[in-house]
Scaffold this active site. Structure first.
Site, PDB file in Angstrom:
ATOM      1  N   HIS A  23       0.799  -1.230   0.000  1.00 39.19           N
ATOM      2  CA  HIS A  23       0.000   0.000   0.000  1.00 39.19           C
ATOM      3  C   HIS A  23       0.830   1.277   0.000  1.00 39.19           C
ATOM      4  O   HIS A  23       0.479   2.250  -0.647  1.00 39.19           O
ATOM      5  CB  HIS A  23      -0.980  -0.001   1.189  1.00 39.19           C
ATOM      6  N   ASP A  24       1.943   1.274   0.721  1.00 38.76           N
ATOM      7  CA  ASP A  24       2.733   2.517   0.851  1.00 38.76           C
ATOM      8  C   ASP A  24       3.957   2.550  -0.050  1.00 38.76           C
ATOM      9  O   ASP A  24       4.867   3.341   0.204  1.00 38.76           O
ATOM     10  CB  ASP A  24       3.165   2.695   2.313  1.00 38.76           C
ATOM     11  N   LYS A  45       5.660   5.721  -1.129  1.00 40.55           N
ATOM     12  CA  LYS A  45       6.456   6.572  -0.231  1.00 40.55           C
ATOM     13  C   LYS A  45       7.915   6.647  -0.671  1.00 40.55           C
ATOM     14  O   LYS A  45       8.646   7.517  -0.205  1.00 40.55           O
ATOM     15  CB  LYS A  45       6.349   6.078   1.216  1.00 40.55           C
ATOM     16  N   HIS A  65       1.505   9.980  -2.245  1.00 41.84           N
ATOM     17  CA  HIS A  65       2.102   8.639  -2.279  1.00 41.84           C
ATOM     18  C   HIS A  65       1.177   7.547  -2.829  1.00 41.84           C
ATOM     19  O   HIS A  65       1.667   6.633  -3.490  1.00 41.84           O
ATOM     20  CB  HIS A  65       2.736   8.259  -0.925  1.00 41.84           C
ATOM     21  N   HIS A 108      -6.037   3.596  -0.690  1.00 38.48           N
ATOM     22  CA  HIS A 108      -5.998   3.216   0.727  1.00 38.48           C
ATOM     23  C   HIS A 108      -6.180   4.384   1.687  1.00 38.48           C
ATOM     24  O   HIS A 108      -6.347   4.160   2.885  1.00 38.48           O
ATOM     25  CB  HIS A 108      -4.738   2.398   1.047  1.00 38.48           C
ATOM     26  N   HIS A 109      -6.173   5.620   1.184  1.00 39.37           N
ATOM     27  CA  HIS A 109      -6.446   6.764   2.080  1.00 39.37           C
ATOM     28  C   HIS A 109      -7.791   7.431   1.785  1.00 39.37           C
ATOM     29  O   HIS A 109      -8.032   8.548   2.237  1.00 39.37           O
ATOM     30  CB  HIS A 109      -5.313   7.787   2.011  1.00 39.37           C
ATOM     31  N   ASP A 161      -5.573  -0.835   8.651  1.00 41.38           N
ATOM     32  CA  ASP A 161      -4.480   0.125   8.788  1.00 41.38           C
ATOM     33  C   ASP A 161      -4.630   0.920  10.092  1.00 41.38           C
ATOM     34  O   ASP A 161      -3.667   1.104  10.841  1.00 41.38           O
ATOM     35  CB  ASP A 161      -4.495   1.074   7.584  1.00 41.38           C
TER      36      ASP A 161
END
Ligand SMILES: [Fe+2]
Length: 247
Positions: free
Chosen positions: A109-110, A113, A138, A162-163, A191
């Site tokens: 997911h990240d 970054k 990101h 995801h955000h 999360d």
């Protein structure tokens, strides 16, 4: 020419019958050989598919670990979120439950970054608006990085969304309610659960019971109420077990 006797007719019929039986037996043996060959091919195909899946998973984990290696304090965050996420997906009773692609999305997911400089990602003071805007990119950077990786399938939707928040106040696309891919809605709860129950430099970890209160309070605003309801079905002991298994 002497007439054909009854014995000769019977003998001829017997011979024909024996021939037919031999042919049938040969066909039978041939079919059995085909079946055995097919079984062997299936077995090899299955082993090959399993090997491929293992390789995919190892590759995804390596990439996920590479991203996490930058961030000392989140250690194994992605692995825990993936474990909580898959448990939640099963409890939600949805088709995403057994999808390796979704699990890969949870793990990665990240990944975006990597596009955010350390000076911003680990800044101890408040971020400027421009810096925060970069951090918020990101999910888009992540989905761009993974765009051509076909085997990730729907997992890429988790990376991009995801955000997002159930009430439409999330990012990057401000999607609302069921417009957010289900796996991303499941992820949001997993999360938050891991973030709340992990030590941060600025606060200690909450217990699972406290995290449950916080997540319950976010049902219908930050989180999909159906996913929160599914989460309520999972006892804290089970979550602690999943976390413990990852060390
Ligand atoms: Fe993120």
């Amino acid at each position: 020419m002497s007439p054909i006797t009854e014995e000769e007719t019977v003998a001829s019929l017997r011979a024909r019958l024996a021939r037919t039986e031999r042919q049938a037996a040969a066909r039978q043996r041939q079919l059995e050989r085909y079946a055995a060959d097919l079984r062997e091919v299936f077995k090899q195909e299955r082993a090959h598919a399993q090997e491929l899946r293992r390789s995919y998973r190892a590759t995804v984990r390596a990439l996920s670990n590479a991203v996490e290696a930058r961030d000392a304090y989140t250690g194994k965050h992605a692995e825990r979120v993936a474990a909580y996420g898959m448990e939640l997906a099963r409890a939600t009773g949805v088709e995403v439950a057994d999808s390796p692609q979704i699990e890969f999305g949870f793990l990665l997911h990240d990944v975006g970054k990597v596009g955010v400089p350390d000076a911003i990602l680990f800044k101890s003071s408040a971020l400027t608006e421009a810096e925060y805007a970069l951090v918020r990119r990101h999910p888009v950077i992540g989905s761009e990085i993974l765009r051509d990786v076909d085997f990730l399938g729907e997992g890429k939707l988790v990376v991009r969304h995801h955000h997002e928040r159930w009430d439409g106040q999330g990012y990057p696309d401000g999607l609302h309610g069921e417009a957010i891919p289900l796996a991303a809605r499941v992820f949001a709860v997993a999360d938050a659960l891991d973030a709340l129950t992990t030590d941060r430099p600025y606060r200690p970890a909450s217990t699972f019971a406290v995290a449950r209160e916080v997540i319950r309070a976010g049902s219908g605003t930050q989180f999909d109420p159906a996913v929160v309801a599914a989460y309520e079905e999972i006892p804290d002991e089970r979550l602690a077990l999943l976390r413990g298994a990852l060390g």
